[in-house]
Write a protein that holds these residues in place. Structure first.
Motif, PDB file in Angstrom:
ATOM      1  N   GLN A 190      11.746  -9.214  60.650  1.00  0.00           N
ATOM      2  CA  GLN A 190      13.158  -9.592  60.557  1.00  0.00           C
ATOM      3  C   GLN A 190      13.240 -10.988  59.966  1.00  0.00           C
ATOM      4  OE1 GLN A 190      14.992 -12.102  62.329  1.00  0.00           O
ATOM      5  NE2 GLN A 190      16.942 -11.442  61.452  1.00  0.00           N
ATOM      6  N   GLY A 191      14.361 -11.317  59.377  1.00  0.00           N
ATOM      7  CA  GLY A 191      14.572 -12.674  58.886  1.00  0.00           C
ATOM      8  C   GLY A 191      15.473 -12.754  57.678  1.00  0.00           C
ATOM      9  N   GLU A 192      15.590 -11.658  56.912  1.00  0.00           N
ATOM     10  CA  GLU A 192      16.405 -11.711  55.702  1.00  0.00           C
ATOM     11  C   GLU A 192      17.839 -12.126  56.004  1.00  0.00           C
ATOM     12  OE1 GLU A 192      13.184  -8.570  55.047  1.00  0.00           O
ATOM     13  OE2 GLU A 192      14.529  -9.180  56.669  1.00  0.00           O
ATOM     14  N   THR A 193      18.410 -11.604  57.085  1.00  0.00           N
ATOM     15  CA  THR A 193      19.792 -11.922  57.428  1.00  0.00           C
ATOM     16  C   THR A 193      19.953 -13.381  57.833  1.00  0.00           C
ATOM     17  OG1 THR A 193      20.367  -9.658  58.023  1.00  0.00           O
ATOM     18  CG2 THR A 193      21.635 -11.392  59.089  1.00  0.00           C
ATOM     19  N   ASN A 194      18.888 -14.015  58.286  1.00  0.00           N
ATOM     20  CA  ASN A 194      18.969 -15.415  58.705  1.00  0.00           C
ATOM     21  C   ASN A 194      18.653 -16.408  57.595  1.00  0.00           C
ATOM     22  OD1 ASN A 194      18.375 -13.873  61.441  1.00  0.00           O
ATOM     23  ND2 ASN A 194      19.302 -15.846  61.966  1.00  0.00           N
ATOM     24  N   VAL A 195      18.379 -15.919  56.386  1.00  0.00           N
ATOM     25  CA  VAL A 195      18.153 -16.830  55.263  1.00  0.00           C
ATOM     26  C   VAL A 195      19.396 -17.702  55.084  1.00  0.00           C
ATOM     27  CG1 VAL A 195      17.907 -16.957  52.755  1.00  0.00           C
ATOM     28  CG2 VAL A 195      16.468 -15.398  54.074  1.00  0.00           C
ATOM     29  N   GLY A 196      19.164 -18.986  54.913  1.00  0.00           N
ATOM     30  CA  GLY A 196      20.254 -19.949  54.857  1.00  0.00           C
ATOM     31  C   GLY A 196      20.481 -20.646  56.180  1.00  0.00           C
ATOM     32  N   ARG A 197      19.854 -20.133  57.239  1.00  0.00           N
ATOM     33  CA  ARG A 197      19.966 -20.759  58.566  1.00  0.00           C
ATOM     34  C   ARG A 197      18.561 -21.069  59.100  1.00  0.00           C
ATOM     35  NH1 ARG A 197      23.134 -16.179  59.255  1.00  0.00           N
ATOM     36  NH2 ARG A 197      22.084 -15.450  61.130  1.00  0.00           N
ATOM     37  N   ASP A 198      17.700 -21.554  58.215  1.00  0.00           N
ATOM     38  CA  ASP A 198      16.302 -21.780  58.570  1.00  0.00           C
ATOM     39  C   ASP A 198      16.138 -22.878  59.610  1.00  0.00           C
ATOM     40  OD1 ASP A 198      15.669 -24.415  56.711  1.00  0.00           O
ATOM     41  OD2 ASP A 198      17.039 -23.019  55.750  1.00  0.00           O
ATOM     42  N   GLN A 199      17.077 -23.839  59.665  1.00  0.00           N
ATOM     43  CA  GLN A 199      16.943 -24.938  60.623  1.00  0.00           C
ATOM     44  C   GLN A 199      16.985 -24.450  62.063  1.00  0.00           C
ATOM     45  OE1 GLN A 199      16.211 -28.158  59.863  1.00  0.00           O
ATOM     46  NE2 GLN A 199      15.979 -27.389  57.778  1.00  0.00           N
ATOM     47  N   THR A 200      17.660 -23.344  62.296  1.00  0.00           N
ATOM     48  CA  THR A 200      17.752 -22.815  63.659  1.00  0.00           C
ATOM     49  C   THR A 200      16.765 -21.683  63.916  1.00  0.00           C
ATOM     50  OG1 THR A 200      19.503 -21.251  63.008  1.00  0.00           O
ATOM     51  CG2 THR A 200      20.191 -23.409  63.831  1.00  0.00           C
ATOM     52  N   TYR A 201      16.112 -21.174  62.860  1.00  0.00           N
ATOM     53  CA  TYR A 201      15.338 -19.947  63.050  1.00  0.00           C
ATOM     54  C   TYR A 201      14.074 -20.166  63.880  1.00  0.00           C
ATOM     55  CZ  TYR A 201      13.597 -15.272  62.244  1.00  0.00           C
ATOM     56  OH  TYR A 201      13.159 -13.976  62.439  1.00  0.00           O
ATOM     57  N   ALA A 202      13.352 -21.259  63.656  1.00  0.00           N
ATOM     58  CA  ALA A 202      12.124 -21.475  64.426  1.00  0.00           C
ATOM     59  C   ALA A 202      12.405 -21.537  65.931  1.00  0.00           C
ATOM     60  CB  ALA A 202      11.395 -22.732  63.945  1.00  0.00           C
ATOM     61  N   PRO A 203      13.383 -22.317  66.396  1.00  0.00           N
ATOM     62  CA  PRO A 203      13.658 -22.293  67.839  1.00  0.00           C
ATOM     63  C   PRO A 203      14.179 -20.935  68.313  1.00  0.00           C
ATOM     64  CG  PRO A 203      15.218 -23.731  66.688  1.00  0.00           C
ATOM     65  CD  PRO A 203      14.132 -23.399  65.718  1.00  0.00           C
ATOM     66  N   LEU A 204      14.920 -20.232  67.476  1.00  0.00           N
ATOM     67  CA  LEU A 204      15.372 -18.900  67.871  1.00  0.00           C
ATOM     68  C   LEU A 204      14.197 -17.943  68.020  1.00  0.00           C
ATOM     69  CD1 LEU A 204      18.544 -18.520  65.622  1.00  0.00           C
ATOM     70  CD2 LEU A 204      18.524 -18.451  68.124  1.00  0.00           C
ATOM     71  N   LEU A 205      13.281 -17.948  67.059  1.00  0.00           N
ATOM     72  CA  LEU A 205      12.124 -17.051  67.148  1.00  0.00           C
ATOM     73  C   LEU A 205      11.260 -17.402  68.345  1.00  0.00           C
ATOM     74  CD1 LEU A 205      10.444 -14.756  66.020  1.00  0.00           C
ATOM     75  CD2 LEU A 205       9.409 -16.372  64.399  1.00  0.00           C
TER      76      LEU A 205
END
Length: 641
Positions: free
Chosen positions: A434-449
Motif C-alpha cells: 500500500q502507499g500509492e494513495t498516500n503519495v503527497g503525504r509522505d511527511q506523515t506516512y512513516a509515523p502512520l506505518l
C-alpha cells in the motif's frame, strides 16, 4: 482462561443476536488454517453467562460468555498438522467446523497492487491452468466493507478454499506467490487471509486509537463519531471544513463562494453526465473539483416539510450544500446519493443546491439516470432538479480534504469494516502492499506505518514480522534531479521499516511499469516479500543492497551498503547511475559513481557542498545498481556526514 471484556474487541466479536446459530467467529470455518506453535485464541458469541467448551486437536478448554455474549479462551499451542475438527459447545447448541489445519497464517492487506488477482497478473493462463492442487495452502478473501464504527461481524461469512485451478485465479497474486515461495522452505500448511481494497489510504486501515497516537486526526475522528449520533450535525460540520479549504485558496473571494450560489456559473448540458464528454476543452481530461448548482422554488407549505435530496451517482466524491449549509458528503462513484433533510432545512421561495464533485482519475461528474436527481417532500411531492450550471475549481494548491467517513481515504473505515471483525484471530505475520494513495503525504506516512505495524501486533506476538512492498515505478522519468512525491513516499516506507527490527522491505522499482500503476510481475513481488520474511526469521538470505551511511571524504561521498547478495554490480556500464547530491538549499545534481567493494564512491561536483545523497529519486527512476543476486538497491535519501 480469559473472559472477553467489553469494548472495541468485544464489539468486533459480536456476531449477532443471542439466537444466532454460530458460536464461533466466522473465520473459524471448514478448511480453515489456525496458527501453529503458539497459544491459540478461540472466540465467538454465545448467550450471556453460558458455559462454552472448545475442543481441538485433543485439547479442551472452557470459559463463560460475558454479559454481552462475547467469549474467548486460549488453547495450548498446536504444532503444524491436521486435519482436525474444531468444536464449540454450550448447553443450548454445538458448532463443529471440519478439516482445520494448524500452520502459518498470514494476513495480506493493502490497496490495488495487493488486491490484483492471479488471473490479472503476468503469465496468468499458465499459472492458473498448470497449477498443482495444494491442500496445504489455503486462502480466504474478506468481503469489502467499510463502516463508521467497528462492525459486529462479517457481512458475508469468509470461505476458506484450498489452492486449485478453480480457486487461485481470483485470489491476490502477491499474497499467493509470497506464500508459495515461503512454502518451499517451510514445509507446513499455510493459511492466507486477504483483506485489501484498491485506492485505500493507510489511515482507513487504522483504528481511531492508533491514529490518535500519531496525532493530527482528532478533528476527523470527532466528526466521524458525531456522524454516528447526529449525522445532520456531522454533515454541517464537514461542510464547514470544505468551506475552510476553499476560503484558504480564495481569501478575497468569499462573497462569491460557490456554496452561496453567487459568482460566475455556466449552463451545463441537459442531463449532465461525465464532464469529459461535454465537449468543453477545459474539462476534456480534467481531474479535480467542479461545482454544480441547481435551484428549486417552494411554497411555504412545501418548505415546512422534511424531504429527501436525491442526486444519483457522482464520480467520485461530493460535498453537498443546501442554502449554504452542508447536508451530505459521500465517496464512491458507484453509489446513489440520497440525503435526508429535516423539517426546517428548506425555505419558502428559492432554495439553492450546490454540489462539489471531486474526481481524481478518469471520468467525473453527476452521471447516471437524471430522474434520480430530485427533491422528494414528505407528502410525496417530487420536484425534479433541472437546469444545472457549473464552475470549475482552479487546480491550485492542495486538493480538497476527504470526509472522515470516506470509504477509501477516511479514518478507520476499513479497519472497522474488514479488520475489526477478525478479532484476535492468530497469525504469523503481515504482508503489506500500500502507499500509492498516500503519495503527497509522505511527511506523515512513516509515523502512520509505524503505528499501523504496532497495532497489527497488538494481541499477536510482539515480534510479529511485517513485510512491506515498496512502491514500484510508475509515472514520470527524471531528466533532471527534481522532486518526486512517489520517491518521497518510498523513503518514508524505507525509514519506517529500517527502524523496526521485525519488519522487512521488498524493493520493486525495477519491476514496475511507468505507464501502469499495476505492474504485472507479481511472482517476483511475492518472491521478494518471502525473502524479507525469511531474513526477519534469521535465515541467511539478503533482500538487496540497502544504504548504511553517506560520508564526505575529500572530494567524494562514500555511500556504504549492506544486505548485498554476493557483490554490488552496475548493469550496462562501469559507472553507477541514479545518484544525486543535494546542497543545503535543496538544489540537487547528478553524481558520478563507481563501485568500491560494498560501497559506491560519488564524485562531488566542483563548488558543491553536499548535504544529502539520494538514489533512484523519481516516480520512475533510471538506475543500474544491483547485487549479483539480481536484486536492486533500495531507493533512499541520506544525510551526508
Amino acid at each position: 482462561m480469559r473472559r472477553l471484556t467489553s469494548g472495541l474487541l468485544a464489539a468486533a466479536l459480536l456476531a449477532g443476536p443471542a439466537a444466532a446459530q454460530d458460536l464461533l467467529n466466522a473465520l473459524f470455518a471448514d478448511h480453515a488454517v489456525v496458527q501453529r506453535d503458539r497459544p491459540l485464541p478461540v472466540f465467538g458469541t454465545a448467550r450471556p453467562g453460558e458455559t462454552v467448551t472448545v475442543a481441538f486437536a485433543g485439547k479442551t478448554a472452557t470459559t463463560t460468555a460475558g454479559g454481552d455474549g462475547a467469549w474467548r479462551l486460549d488453547l495450548p499451542a498446536t504444532p503444524a498438522g491436521g486435519p482436525y475438527d474444531l468444536t464449540a459447545s454450550t448447553p443450548s447448541r454445538t458448532q463443529t467446523v471440519r478439516d482445520v489445519l494448524a500452520g502459518e497464517v498470514w494476513l495480506c492487506s493493502g490497496q490495488s497492487n495487493m488486491e490484483l488477482s492471479v488471473d490479472r497478473a503476468n503469465d496468468a493462463w499458465n499459472q492458473v491452468n498448470n497449477i498443482a492442487a495444494n491442500d496445504s495452502l489455503r486462502m480466504v478473501t474478506i468481503e469489502k466493507a467499510d463502516a463508521r464504527a467497528p462492525r459486529a461481524g462479517f457481512g458475508k461469512p469468509p470461505v476458506w478454499k484450498p489452492t486449485s485451478r478453480e480457486t487461485v485465479g481470483s485470489f491476490s497474486a502477491s499474497c499467493y506467490y509470497f506464500a508459495r515461495e515461503l512454502q518451499k522452505t517451510r514445509t507446513v500448511p499455510f493459511g492466507l487471509i486477504h483483506a485489501s481494497w484498491g485506492g485505500s489510504g493507510i489511515e482507513a486501515w487504522m483504528s481511531p486509537a492508533a491514529l490518535r497516537k500519531v496525532g493530527g486526526y482528532d478533528e476527523a475522528i470527532a466528526t466521524l463519531n458525531l456522524s454516528l449520533t447526529d449525522p445532520v450535525a456531522a454533515n454541517r460540520r464537514w461542510g464547514e471544513t470544505i468551506k475552510a479549504w476553499w476560503t484558504a485558496r480564495h481569501p478575497t473571494e468569499t462573497a462569491t463562494a460557490p456554496w452561496t450560489g453567487s459568482g460566475p456559473w455556466t449552463p451545463a448540458p441537459k442531463g449532465l453526465g461525465v464532464w469529459e464528454r461535454w465537449g468543453v476543452p477545459d474539462l476534456a481530461s480534467f481531474n479535480g473539483v467542479v461545482w454544480f448548482k441547481a435551484e428549486v422554488t417552494l411554497t411555504a407549505a412545501q418548505a415546512r416539510q422534511a424531504a429527501v435530496l436525491g442526486l444519483g451517482q457522482i464520480d467520485e466524491m461530493d460535498a453537498t450544500y443546501l442554502n449554504g449549509v452542508g447536508v451530505g458528503a459521500t465517496s464512491g462513484a458507484w453509489l446513489d446519493r440520497s440525503y435526508p433533510l429535516a423539517a426546517g432545512s428548506l425555505k419558502a421561495g428559492r432554495n439553492t443546491l450546490v454540489v462539489s464533485a471531486y474526481d481524481t482519475y478518469a471520468n467525473g461528474g453527476l452521471y447516471g439516470d437524471p430522474s434520480k436527481r430530485a427533491l422528494t417532500l414528505a407528502d410525496g411531492t417530487r420536484v425534479p432538479l433541472e437546469d444545472w450550471t457549473y464552475r470549475i475549481e482552479p487546480r491550485i494548491g492542495a486538493d480538497p480534504p476527504r470526509a472522515p467517513w470516506d470509504t477509501l481515504a477516511g479514518v478507520s473505515t476499513l479497519y472497522n469494516g474488514m479488520l475489526a471483525p477478525m478479532g484476535p484471530y492468530a497469525h504469523a505475520g503481515l504482508a503489506w502492499n500500500q502507499g500509492e494513495t498516500n503519495v503527497g503525504r509522505d511527511q506523515t506516512y512513516a509515523p502512520l506505518l509505524t503505528a499501523f505495524m504496532a497495532e497489527r501486533r497488538a494481541g499477536q506476538a510482539a515480534d510479529l514480522p511485517v513485510v512491506v512492498a515498496q512502491l514500484a515505478s510508475y509515472g514520470a522519468f527524471a531528466t533532471t534531479p527534481s522532486a518526486s512525491g512517489t520517491a518521497a513516499l518510498r523513503e518514508a516506507q524505507r525509514r519506517a521499516v529500517t527502524a523496526d527490527p521485525h519488519a522487512g522491505l521488498a524493493v520493486t522499482t525495477d519491476i514496475g511499469d511507468p505507464f501502469d500503476i499495476h505492474p504485472g510481475n507479481k511472482q517476483e513481488v511475492g518472491r521478494r516479500l518471502a525473502l524479507a520474511a525469511r531474513r526477519i526469521a534469521g535465515e541467511a538470505v539478503t533482500t538487496g543492497p540497502a544504504p548504511v551511511s553517506a560520508r564526505r571524504v575529500g572530494d567524494t561521498v562514500i555511500v556504504a551498503f549492506d544486505q548485498i547478495g554476493g557483490a554490488l554490480v552496475s548493469r550496462g556500464s562501469d559507472r553507477v547511475i541514479g545518484f544525486e547530491l543535494c546542497d543545503p538549499a535543496g538544489t540537487c545534481r547528478w553524481a558520478d559513481g563507481r563501485i568500491n567493494g560494498s560501497s559506491v564512491i560519488l564524485t562531488v561536483p566542483p563548488g558543491s557542498t553536499p548535504a544529502r545523497a539520494r538514489f533512484a529519486w523519481a516516480d520512475s527512476p533510471t538506475f543500474n545498481l544491483f547485487d549479483s543476486a539480481g536484486l536492486p538497491a533500495v531507493p533512499f535519501e541520506l544525510e551526508v556526514r
